[in-house]
Design an enzyme around this catalytic site. Structure first.
Site, PDB file in Angstrom:
ATOM      1  N   SER A   1       0.843  -1.203   0.000  1.00 34.17           N
ATOM      2  CA  SER A   1       0.000   0.000   0.000  1.00 34.17           C
ATOM      3  C   SER A   1       0.873   1.246   0.000  1.00 34.17           C
ATOM      4  CB  SER A   1      -0.876  -0.010   1.261  1.00 34.17           C
ATOM      5  OG  SER A   1      -1.417   1.269   1.519  1.00 34.17           O
TER       6      SER A   1
ATOM      7  N   TYR B   1      -2.088  -1.199  10.384  1.00 30.75           N
ATOM      8  CA  TYR B   1      -2.240  -1.588   8.974  1.00 30.75           C
ATOM      9  C   TYR B   1      -0.994  -1.223   8.159  1.00 30.75           C
ATOM     10  CZ  TYR B   1      -4.059  -1.185   4.144  1.00 30.75           C
ATOM     11  OH  TYR B   1      -4.248  -1.269   2.781  1.00 30.75           O
TER      12      TYR B   1
HETATM   13  P1  NAD Z   1     -11.906  -5.504  -0.343  1.00 28.87           P
HETATM   14  O1  NAD Z   1     -12.558  -5.433   0.964  1.00 28.87           O
HETATM   15  O2  NAD Z   1     -12.761  -5.590  -1.541  1.00 28.87           O
HETATM   16  O3  NAD Z   1     -10.913  -6.735  -0.406  1.00 28.87           O
HETATM   17  C1  NAD Z   1     -10.288  -7.304   0.690  1.00 28.87           C
HETATM   18  C2  NAD Z   1     -10.684  -8.757   0.733  1.00 28.87           C
HETATM   19  O4  NAD Z   1      -9.858  -9.430   1.658  1.00 28.87           O
HETATM   20  C3  NAD Z   1     -12.121  -8.976   1.200  1.00 28.87           C
HETATM   21  O5  NAD Z   1     -12.940  -9.212   0.100  1.00 28.87           O
HETATM   22  C4  NAD Z   1     -12.021 -10.184   2.128  1.00 28.87           C
HETATM   23  O6  NAD Z   1     -12.770 -11.291   1.681  1.00 28.87           O
HETATM   24  C5  NAD Z   1     -10.556 -10.533   2.131  1.00 28.87           C
HETATM   25  N1  NAD Z   1     -10.056 -10.835   3.471  1.00 28.87           N
HETATM   26  C6  NAD Z   1      -9.834  -9.968   4.473  1.00 28.87           C
HETATM   27  N2  NAD Z   1      -9.347 -10.616   5.548  1.00 28.87           N
HETATM   28  C7  NAD Z   1      -9.265 -11.924   5.183  1.00 28.87           C
HETATM   29  C8  NAD Z   1      -8.855 -13.090   5.866  1.00 28.87           C
HETATM   30  N3  NAD Z   1      -8.411 -13.069   7.121  1.00 28.87           N
HETATM   31  N4  NAD Z   1      -8.936 -14.279   5.203  1.00 28.87           N
HETATM   32  C9  NAD Z   1      -9.391 -14.330   3.922  1.00 28.87           C
HETATM   33  N5  NAD Z   1      -9.773 -13.248   3.235  1.00 28.87           N
HETATM   34  C10 NAD Z   1      -9.714 -12.064   3.867  1.00 28.87           C
HETATM   35  O7  NAD Z   1     -10.927  -4.253  -0.432  1.00 28.87           O
HETATM   36  P2  NAD Z   1      -9.716  -3.889  -1.424  1.00 28.87           P
HETATM   37  O8  NAD Z   1      -9.531  -2.440  -1.284  1.00 28.87           O
HETATM   38  O9  NAD Z   1      -9.909  -4.471  -2.752  1.00 28.87           O
HETATM   39  O10 NAD Z   1      -8.488  -4.564  -0.693  1.00 28.87           O
HETATM   40  C11 NAD Z   1      -7.601  -5.422  -1.343  1.00 28.87           C
HETATM   41  C12 NAD Z   1      -6.179  -5.186  -0.889  1.00 28.87           C
HETATM   42  O11 NAD Z   1      -5.755  -3.939  -1.381  1.00 28.87           O
HETATM   43  C13 NAD Z   1      -5.964  -5.172   0.615  1.00 28.87           C
HETATM   44  O12 NAD Z   1      -4.785  -5.886   0.934  1.00 28.87           O
HETATM   45  C14 NAD Z   1      -5.761  -3.706   0.916  1.00 28.87           C
HETATM   46  O13 NAD Z   1      -4.943  -3.533   2.031  1.00 28.87           O
HETATM   47  C15 NAD Z   1      -5.078  -3.254  -0.348  1.00 28.87           C
HETATM   48  N6  NAD Z   1      -5.152  -1.818  -0.574  1.00 28.87           N
HETATM   49  C16 NAD Z   1      -6.342  -1.217  -0.789  1.00 28.87           C
HETATM   50  C17 NAD Z   1      -6.378   0.164  -0.981  1.00 28.87           C
HETATM   51  C18 NAD Z   1      -7.677   0.869  -1.207  1.00 28.87           C
HETATM   52  O14 NAD Z   1      -7.692   2.113  -1.167  1.00 28.87           O
HETATM   53  N7  NAD Z   1      -8.778   0.197  -1.446  1.00 28.87           N
HETATM   54  C19 NAD Z   1      -5.186   0.901  -0.998  1.00 28.87           C
HETATM   55  C20 NAD Z   1      -3.981   0.247  -0.799  1.00 28.87           C
HETATM   56  C21 NAD Z   1      -3.976  -1.115  -0.584  1.00 28.87           C
END
Ligand code: NAD
Ligand code: MG
Length: 288
Positions: A179, A192
């Site tokens: 991230s 985080y």
């Molecule tokens: P999202 O909520 O759609 O996706 C995260 C997914 O992780 C969820 O669908 C959930 O099923 C799964 N998950 C969480 N904990 C889990 C566990 N213990 N076991 C199995 N599955 C688990 O949100 P997103 O934004 O698409 O997030 C995806 C990744 O991107 C994450 O790692 C997040 O940290 C990273 N990220 C997101 C952003 C943002 O702004 N959305 C920015 C930087 C990084």
């Protein structure tokens, strides 16, 4: 985006992880281009593949010819996972959905076993699953939350990669999700952002270990992306109201603007790259 972002009612406990179907406006996750068989007949595990960035990755990989194991936490996300699976199948590829907690080593092992059972091999491992909880004060982070966030975000990567490694052959690719917060810091996300820093170091170290086996390991560090993560309790309503506005592009990114970074790192186009991180983040310079 012209509409104000969906903000869950503040008298409601955050429901995590969120349901993408409830987001307004809906995220843009479908691939923007015709496929060119970059992943023809490859098999990929995509954790967090039900929604958000992971869903866009699963969809793009299917368009490029891959079969996908979609791994997610479960519960309210079943409908999201079913929609991603249907998209993959509509691209003429196979998909399985596997729900459970990747912070549990036995579940992580069973994900790999189920994938091998279904598809007979594994070529690409994409770790996207993660969770985040905002806290303005360091002292507000409970030991339970600290452990939980590390389990979901980084312990899960150790468990899943350990289980996958015996199946990965020369030419395989591992892609981890870190991230912008690992590079720029984030005052309301100490736990985080620490997991995301750990993921950068894990990616670099694993790359060094696996390069002689011709397995490449890279990462993606998204900026603010419109997915369930922030609206469903990952951000405060105040931060959500201006989500993405502080990037040079002045807007959040969409999942289908992030997925191509994963595709590049998964396929042969990036054959001379390992231990690196790509930064789809709206133009923020992070020097890393
Ligand atoms: P999202 O909520 O759609 O996706 C995260 C997914 O992780 C969820 O669908 C959930 O099923 C799964 N998950 C969480 N904990 C889990 C566990 N213990 N076991 C199995 N599955 C688990 O949100 P997103 O934004 O698409 O997030 C995806 C990744 O991107 C994450 O790692 C997040 O940290 C990273 N990220 C997101 C952003 C943002 O702004 N959305 C920015 C930087 C990084
Ligand atoms: Mg989800």
């Amino acid at each position: 985006m012209s509409k104000p972002y969906f903000i869950p009612p503040i008298d409601e406990e955050p429901r995590m992880p969120g349901s993408e179907a409830e987001l307004d406006p809906p995220p843009q996750w479908e691939p923007r281009y015709k496929g060119s068989e970059r992943l023809k007949d490859k098999v990929a595990i995509v954790t967090g593949g039900d929604s958000g960035i992971g869903r866009a990755v699963a969809a793009l990989f299917a368009r490029e010819g891959a079969d996908i194991a979609i791994v997610y936490l479960g519960g309210e996300e079943d409908a999201d996972a079913a929609e991603t699976k249907a998209f993959v199948e509509n691209e003429g590829r196979k998909a399985i959905t596997i729900a459970g907690d990747l912070g549990d080593v036995d579940f992580a092992k069973s994900v790999v076993a189920q994938t091998i059972d279904a598809f007979g091999k594994l070529d690409v491992l994409v770790s996207v699953a993660g969770e985040q909880h905002p806290d303005t004060d360091l002292g507000d982070i409970t030991p339970e939350q600290l452990l939980r966030t590390f389990q979901s975000n980084i312990h899960s990567m150790f468990y899943l990669t350990q289980a996958a490694l015996p199946h990965l052959k020369e030419g395989a690719a591992i892609i981890n999700t870190t991230s912008i917060t690992a590079y720029a810091g984030e005052k309301e996300l100490l736990d985080y952002s620490s997991t995301k820093g750990a993921i950068v170091a894990f990616t670099r170290s694993l790359s060094a270990q696996l390069a002689p086996k011709k397995i490449r390991v890279n990462g993606v560090a998204p900026g603010p992306i419109w997915t369930p993560l922030n609206p469903f309790g990952g951000s405060t309503p105040e931060k959500l109201a201006t989500f993405g506005a502080d990037t040079p592009m002045g807007r959040p990114g969409q999942p289908n603007e992030v997925a191509p970074s994963y595709l590049f790192l998964a396929c042969g186009d990036s054959s001379y790259m390992s231990g690196q991180v790509l930064h789809p983040n709206g133009g923020m310079i992070v020097n890393g």
